[in-house]
Scaffold this motif. Sequence first.
Motif, PDB file in Angstrom:
ATOM      1  N   GLN A  55       0.785  -1.075  -0.116  1.00  5.97           N
ATOM      2  CA  GLN A  55       0.057   0.092   0.097  1.00  5.97           C
ATOM      3  C   GLN A  55       0.811   1.323   0.148  1.00  5.97           C
ATOM      4  OE1 GLN A  55      -3.564  -0.116   2.351  1.00  5.97           O
ATOM      5  NE2 GLN A  55      -2.878  -1.824   3.242  1.00  5.97           N
ATOM      6  N   ASP A  86      -2.564   9.092   3.988  1.00 10.76           N
ATOM      7  CA  ASP A  86      -4.004   8.556   4.340  1.00 10.76           C
ATOM      8  C   ASP A  86      -3.970   7.101   3.640  1.00 10.76           C
ATOM      9  OD1 ASP A  86      -6.349   7.754   4.570  1.00 10.76           O
ATOM     10  OD2 ASP A  86      -7.279   9.703   4.259  1.00 10.76           O
ATOM     11  N   LEU A  94      -6.157   5.264   3.234  1.00 11.53           N
ATOM     12  CA  LEU A  94      -7.663   4.685   2.635  1.00 11.53           C
ATOM     13  C   LEU A  94      -7.874   5.832   1.262  1.00 11.53           C
ATOM     14  CD1 LEU A  94      -9.812   4.499   5.964  1.00 11.53           C
ATOM     15  CD2 LEU A  94      -8.548   2.690   4.540  1.00 11.53           C
ATOM     16  N   ARG A 100       1.264   6.704  -1.422  1.00  9.39           N
ATOM     17  CA  ARG A 100       0.329   5.812  -1.601  1.00  9.39           C
ATOM     18  C   ARG A 100      -0.309   5.579  -2.941  1.00  9.39           C
ATOM     19  NH1 ARG A 100      -3.900   3.198  -2.686  1.00  9.39           N
ATOM     20  NH2 ARG A 100      -5.474   1.984  -1.397  1.00  9.39           N
ATOM     21  N   ARG A 134     -11.137  -6.940  -0.630  1.00  7.62           N
ATOM     22  CA  ARG A 134     -11.389  -5.490   0.108  1.00  7.62           C
ATOM     23  C   ARG A 134     -10.665  -4.334  -0.683  1.00  7.62           C
ATOM     24  NH1 ARG A 134     -11.627  -6.705   5.066  1.00  7.62           N
ATOM     25  NH2 ARG A 134      -9.378  -6.052   5.343  1.00  7.62           N
ATOM     26  N   ILE A 144     -11.890  -1.232  -3.208  1.00  7.92           N
ATOM     27  CA  ILE A 144     -11.769   0.061  -2.815  1.00  7.92           C
ATOM     28  C   ILE A 144     -11.191   0.614  -4.108  1.00  7.92           C
ATOM     29  CG2 ILE A 144     -10.217   1.619  -1.816  1.00  7.92           C
ATOM     30  CD1 ILE A 144     -10.756   0.034   0.820  1.00  7.92           C
TER      31      ILE A 144
END
Length: 563
Positions: free
Chosen positions: A244, A273, A275, A294, A469, A473
């Motif tokens: 990630q 971040d 996410l 990221r 997951r 995303i």
Amino acid sequence: MRSSTALEQCISMARWLNLTLLTLTFLVVALTPQAYAQPSVYAERRVEVYLNHLVLKDTITILSAPFNLTFALPTSIEEDLLTIYVTSPSGEIIQPTRLGVEGNLTLFSCLIQDEGSAEVVYTLFNPAQGLNRTLILPLYPILGFDVEQCNVTFTYPQEAYVVQVYTLGVEVLEGERPIKAVNISGPLPPFTLTWLNSTYALNREVEKFICVEALRELNLEPNGEFEASDTLTFQGLNPSDRVQVIEFTLPPGVEEVKVRDFFGFFEKRDSLDLLLSANYEVDQLENATIIKVRPRFTLGYGENVTFTVTYHSCLEGTGEVTLPTLPFNDQPILHLTLILHPPPGTTEFEADPPLSLEQVDGSTIAKYTCINLYPPPTTSVTVRFTLGFTLPIALTPMLLVLVVVLVASTFIMVKARRPLPTPTIAEPYPQWLIDHYDEKIAILDKRRRLYRDFGAGKIKRRIYEHQLRALNIELSKLEDRIKELKKKVKEAKPSYVDSLSMLDEIDKELEELEETRRNIESKFRTGKMTRREFEENMTKLSERQAALQAKLREALSKLRAQR
């Protein structure tokens, strides 16, 4: 009578001494070639342990040439070998010949033509994971000849705070930073294999990846400053999880750091971040600049991601400046291309060591390429340039404004006024939409294989749910951009409506298929479906998604044909 006997004894003693001297002389002459057939060899091993890779540098001092340098690597760690090369005493770069496997060793060989110090450089992937790690490596270089003495130094990562070595004779220097382990041994017989067994602890987890390619462009300015543009391709190497965060270290004091990829610029944040895709963090330290990125899409094992990092830096020097060839030193780079652009107005340009010079758009650039040689033999380049006459910087904008005013005035006076043509609309949106759908198909295919493997029981539920997951995303964010692009395409090209409707229908079928997948898994978890039924349904689901992906590719082909 006594004098005669004494004389005879003296003569006999002289003959015996002559015979002894002759015998010793013969032995010395006879043994001399053997003494020089195997010259004394001294070796030094330096091992640098990084978070994701290991660099082994073996220096062998050769006192007689030509010399056939034969060395080996345990076959058990050969699969982690990323690059290997030999630097001869004269500086020649040699790719050794792999001779094959003998017992538990893989043998290599190359011919050294000069006396002096040759260096064998290995770069290995470091497969260790977690906070508490084990390092097992050959303590000494495995050489095919006797070694008089070998000095060994292992340097552990800067982040390592506890190091324990379980091999006798190895001393740990804990008072230093980074921590080192040292050993001096000798003589060593040919192909000595002694393992260093050690453990070390880290204070944080790190992602597993390497940089497979880096295109580094440096635009020099007359005062020693430069603009860097590093296009980097990273590959994920974690077989059990997705990467990630990509982290690497730039020089200290860099400014205006920006990150972008094909789709646009990333968002700079004070704290990364996880996410939110496509964001990055810059941490300025006293002796380094830490970059954490990221990516827009996370990385599975063997998957690649590419983005570009740009920044401004300043080095001392006017007319001569020394530049690093690598964008960073804490991750291995398998394929490096460095391009140096001299300052505007340069009349003479040279590099040390000499680089390949090319003419591009009327100006000279210097180029350096390094493939499967890490660390590169050339770690820095000194460039010298001579500037021709140029206008002072303060006058250049004024002159430009004056020229524009004169040209515009002339155009107005001599050109008859006529109606302005209708502006043509640039239409990049259809191509962007196609590119986004290509990315969507790639994610769908990963998800389809994930369904298949989970249904067949090849991966555990925890790993399956985590990877699913992450993919969902990425897919959700991609869908948002696709919807926005569809609106823009409809506005710019009404003739694309039929093709867009076909894409909408396929997207709807994919959503229904995903709902079916959730129902299947829900029934299996609650015991309403047997294992065999679950496997059959997941196989059918995978086949149905493959058919929809093929249908989606066909629709994209028609959309491309309309452009």
